[in-house]
Design a protein around this motif. Sequence first.
Motif, PDB file in Angstrom:
ATOM      1  N   PRO A  47       0.832  -1.212   0.000  1.00 54.85           N
ATOM      2  CA  PRO A  47       0.000   0.000   0.000  1.00 54.85           C
ATOM      3  C   PRO A  47       0.868   1.264   0.000  1.00 54.85           C
ATOM      4  CG  PRO A  47      -0.762  -1.572   1.648  1.00 54.85           C
ATOM      5  CD  PRO A  47       0.569  -2.075   1.167  1.00 54.85           C
ATOM      6  N   LEU A  48       0.257   2.381  -0.422  1.00 49.08           N
ATOM      7  CA  LEU A  48       1.029   3.606  -0.607  1.00 49.08           C
ATOM      8  C   LEU A  48       0.448   4.781   0.173  1.00 49.08           C
ATOM      9  CD1 LEU A  48       0.415   2.302  -3.792  1.00 49.08           C
ATOM     10  CD2 LEU A  48       2.472   3.649  -4.140  1.00 49.08           C
ATOM     11  N   LEU A  49       1.334   5.677   0.579  1.00 46.42           N
ATOM     12  CA  LEU A  49       0.962   7.021   0.999  1.00 46.42           C
ATOM     13  C   LEU A  49       1.565   7.958  -0.032  1.00 46.42           C
ATOM     14  CD1 LEU A  49      -0.198   9.171   2.809  1.00 46.42           C
ATOM     15  CD2 LEU A  49       1.853   9.032   4.250  1.00 46.42           C
ATOM     16  N   ALA A  50       0.725   8.548  -0.882  1.00 48.04           N
ATOM     17  CA  ALA A  50       1.176   9.362  -2.007  1.00 48.04           C
ATOM     18  C   ALA A  50       1.298  10.828  -1.598  1.00 48.04           C
ATOM     19  CB  ALA A  50       0.214   9.215  -3.181  1.00 48.04           C
ATOM     20  N   ILE A  51       2.468  11.411  -1.855  1.00 50.11           N
ATOM     21  CA  ILE A  51       2.706  12.836  -1.632  1.00 50.11           C
ATOM     22  C   ILE A  51       3.310  13.390  -2.922  1.00 50.11           C
ATOM     23  CG2 ILE A  51       3.800  14.579  -0.157  1.00 50.11           C
ATOM     24  CD1 ILE A  51       4.032  12.441   2.018  1.00 50.11           C
TER      25      ILE A  51
ATOM     26  N   SER B  81      -8.712   4.305  -6.097  1.00 52.47           N
ATOM     27  CA  SER B  81      -8.722   2.842  -6.208  1.00 52.47           C
ATOM     28  C   SER B  81      -8.571   2.153  -4.854  1.00 52.47           C
ATOM     29  CB  SER B  81      -7.603   2.379  -7.152  1.00 52.47           C
ATOM     30  OG  SER B  81      -6.343   2.816  -6.681  1.00 52.47           O
ATOM     31  N   GLY B  82      -8.369   2.927  -3.784  1.00 56.73           N
ATOM     32  CA  GLY B  82      -8.327   2.354  -2.448  1.00 56.73           C
ATOM     33  C   GLY B  82      -7.081   1.566  -2.126  1.00 56.73           C
ATOM     34  N   ILE B  83      -5.961   1.861  -2.802  1.00 56.11           N
ATOM     35  CA  ILE B  83      -4.709   1.145  -2.503  1.00 56.11           C
ATOM     36  C   ILE B  83      -3.788   1.994  -1.624  1.00 56.11           C
ATOM     37  CG2 ILE B  83      -4.819  -0.225  -4.608  1.00 56.11           C
ATOM     38  CD1 ILE B  83      -2.700   1.613  -5.832  1.00 56.11           C
TER      39      ILE B  83
END
Length: 515
Positions: free
Chosen positions: A374-378, A394-396
Amino acid sequence: MIKLAPLCVLVAAVAGVVAGELAPPERSYKILMLLPVSSKSHRNVFMSLAEALADRGHEVTMLTNHPKSSRHPSIHEATHGLPYLKENNMNTFQNKNKRFTILREKVVAIAREMYRTAAVKDLYRRRKEFDLMLVDNMFNEGAYPFLHEVPFITVFTSMLNPHHSAVQGNVLHPAYIPSITYARSSSTSAWRRFLKTVSHIYTQLYWPKWEEISAIQQEISAQFPELPPLLDLERNMSLALINTHFSIGIPLPLLPSQVEVGGMHCRPASPLPQELESWITGAGSAGVIYFSLGSITQGIDMPVQYRDLFVQAFRRLPQRVIWKYEGELEDLPHNVMIGKWFSQQDILAHHNMKVFITHCGLLGLQEAVYHATPLLAIPLFAEQPVNAWFVRDSGIGRFLELVDLTEDLVVDALTDIINNPKYKENVMRMSEGMRDRPTSPRELAVFWTEYVIRHRGAPQLRSPAAQLSWVEFLMLDVLLLLLLALFLLLFILRRFFRDIAAKLFCSDGNKKKSD
């Protein structure tokens, strides 16, 4: 006498694909890859294909702006050696307008000076010796003189640009296709669709006159006055290899000349160094978070307020954190390890990995999905906001804007991703879809590369729509003729009914007079 050898090779190639593996090539090809303006991540996409081609006996030459990295005997790397795109000169935390102005200046300078370097001069002199060329689509218009009168493939290392897709005759629908200039959620409300349409139209009209393109054209015309316009050369592409896949993005209607090979740089994990393996395993059930902002962004360029924010946020977490950071940090929490470089895919594939904090470049996104992390996108710039919205929708993973970051936001987002099983379940499901293909993306890219060579540029792949002007494509001339025909019909009917009415009323009037 009919020459059967090429036909036999073609039959063998098709049979090999049907059987699930590529047949041996008819001969060793000479292939030139052009990416004089590129990041290390873009080079990795090309290198994956270069190694696959070299393993099949082809001789691959790469023109880059990076030092030699491959040890393969059939891969030859040439660099122009110009200093303009060194990572330590690219601060991606700068003001957006200033950042792109600086990038434009560097790209134009490379176009002006690279043909004066010995390596580029030599390659350009020998360009007709190559069977095929591959060029990076982003910021590499300065390399287009190489493409004149030779077959070439354009490689899209990031998302498919609507402009370049339109060049091939495939105009992407703005109702659901995002653009870099308008990166928002997948909402299809009337207002969102209006903004997306305006963004697409703006890009199409602005791109040919973009300051960078115009400036590069001036530099190239000064050196090659007999050369056709660069954007005319671009139209002659035989094929586009696109680093996307419908399982990790928006399904697109594509032409036969547009082939998705997304994730061809992704690979199974290799063993980690013992010290790093022990450190990750030692995190226990809490697990590990990996933090990297890519190959261009340097940790030492991060503004102090963000750097301190992350340090304090990590101090509050029970997880261990691996942070790709190129400098030194004082008072570092005991649960944080920093380093200038880590083997990212091997870390992401580890069973104890919980979250990947990322700028959300496409390659890192693909690696995270491939390895089900899973990701935390910044996001920071370019197509990264588009990818970050995809991560959220997309809930990932989660999506945080850099300007909105606080210590609590980072901690809460990471805690949610780790403790809520939906993120892991969603990314595992997406990973299964990404891996479930009839052939690997590398093999697919190799097949189509050799296909273009075997078929001498493969003109049969090119859509006739690519030769149409925007007036012809939108059928504005036909619509104008239809409108004129409609007006003419209405005019005739109006005259006809007016004459009928005049005769009727006239005859009625004469009858009344006679009465």
